[in-house]
Design an enzyme around this catalytic site. Structure first.
Site, PDB file in Angstrom:
ATOM      1  CB  CYS A 140      -0.931  -0.022   1.210  1.00 11.33           C
ATOM      2  SG  CYS A 140      -1.904   1.482   1.369  1.00 11.33           S
ATOM      3  CB  CYS A 143      -0.571   2.513   4.001  1.00 11.11           C
ATOM      4  SG  CYS A 143      -2.081   1.859   3.337  1.00 11.11           S
ATOM      5  CG  ASP A 144       3.180   1.234   4.486  1.00  5.29           C
ATOM      6  OD1 ASP A 144       2.740   1.740   5.537  1.00  5.29           O
ATOM      7  OD2 ASP A 144       2.931   0.079   4.140  1.00  5.29           O
TER       8      ASP A 144
END
Ligand code: NDP
Length: 318
Positions: A140, A143-144
């Site tokens: 992701c 997300c990261d």
């Protein structure tokens, strides 16, 4: 305290399919209950910009769209409960009711069920991949990606997700390598054009990941061993992070040996409908769709499932 709920329509999963089914179910006076699972909003929660959901002239954010759907479902009378299904009894009914048990110890008894549990990211299956999740390996970018500011990263895959992730990562990383096992991408042409034009992205064609190189203290990724599938040659690519974007698998573990699944684990539905092998149980969204897999097609099938559940419930009353 554990509770028992009885409903005409239980919806399992809260992505576009589940919320749309809840909206239609509520408007048909079925008082639906929707169980969200661990990731309310489904895959769109980890999707960055959406430009192809009709009705919005500019790009919208996935989490925002899902919040709107949840609010709309609530406003028309659906009950949204943050609870995760642990057991589903689809083959036996008691007094015309299916039984579903959840993480919070609750019991749900339903006359009809819509399964909208979606799909999740696939992994390459390398040992290091499991060990280093959260330490340099992710599925992701939104997300990261932030953790790779000024660093070099690799994205594996050649579909829309891979291209979207690669483009997104250019906002953070110093350089992004897209590694694909063939010499052409399956992503939409407009996305491919954006990818090709981006000076921060290099594409490594015809290559697969043989190994992930890492340090153990502290755990971190240092590079990849790649193999060119045409020449058979191996090479090393120094990178700090790897984003795996090689497709998805359906979330159907709960329903195995209860309902008909295809060879890849997707729920089988009667062509042109959301009907499963069990009367009164319907499937909508990515859990039964390996062809289109779009937010809009998931929403459309959620609508179909609610209409079909309503017809099924009416037929019980005759
Ligand atoms: P896809 O199945 O479309 O693509 C997966 C990619 O990973 C393919 O290029 C495939 O290669 C490659 N791949 C699969 N297995 C391996 C492996 N073991 N090793 C190396 N590479 C592998 O998945 P996506 O997640 O990209 O997309 C899923 C669906 O969601 C699609 O329908 C897509 O259009 C849609 N989507 C739409 C978006 C949007 O419209 N904004 C955004 C993201 C997804 P190969 O090509 O050789 O098969």
């Amino acid at each position: 305290m554990a509770e028992i709920f009885i409903t005409d329509l239980l919806i399992i999963g809260a992505g576009p399919a589940g919320y749309t089914a809840a909206i239609y179910g509520a408007r048909a006076n079925l008082s639906p209950i929707i169980l969200t699972g661990l990731q309310p909003g489904g895959q769109l929660i980890i999707t960055n910009e959406i430009e192809n959901f009709p009705g919005f002239s500019n790009a919208i954010q996935g989490p925002w769209l899902m919040e709107q759907m949840a609010q709309q479902a609530k406003n028309v009378g659906a009950k949204i409960i943050n609870d995760t299904v642990t057991e589903c009894h689809l083959q036996t009914k008691t007094k015309g009711l299916f039984t579903v048990l959840t993480d919070m110890g609750n019991t749900y008894k339903a006359r009809s069920i819509i399964i909208a549990t979606g799909a999740q990211a696939r992994w390459l299956g390398l040992k290091a991949e499991e060990e280093l999740q959260g330490y340099g390996i992710s599925a992701c970018a939104t997300c990261d990606g932030f953790f790779y500011r000024g660093k070099q990263v690799a994205v594996i895959g050649g579909g829309n997700t891979a291209v979207e992730e690669a483009l997104y990562l250019t906002h953070h990383a110093s350089h992004v390598y897209l590694i694909h096992r063939r010499n052409s991408l399956r992503a939409e042409k407009i996305q491919q054009d954006r990818l090709m034009k981006n000076p921060k992205i290099s594409i490594i064609w015809d290559s697969v990941v043989e190994d992930i190189l890492a340090e153990s203290d502290p755990p971190s990724v240092t590079g990849l061993t790649l193999k060119n599938v045409i020449t058979g040659q191996s090479s090393t690519l120094p990178i700090d992070g790897i984003f795996i974007a090689i497709g998805h698998k359906p979330n159907t573990q709960l329903f195995q040996n209860q309902i008909d699944l295809d060879e890849e684990g997707y729920i089988k539905t009667t062509s042109g409908t959301t009907k499963t092998s069990i009367p009164g149980v319907f499937a909508a969204g990515d859990v039964q769709d390996k062809t289109y897999r779009q937010a809009i097609t998931a929403a459309g099938s959620g609508c179909m499932a609610a209409l079909e559940a309503e017809r099924f419930l009416s037929s019980l009353e005759k």
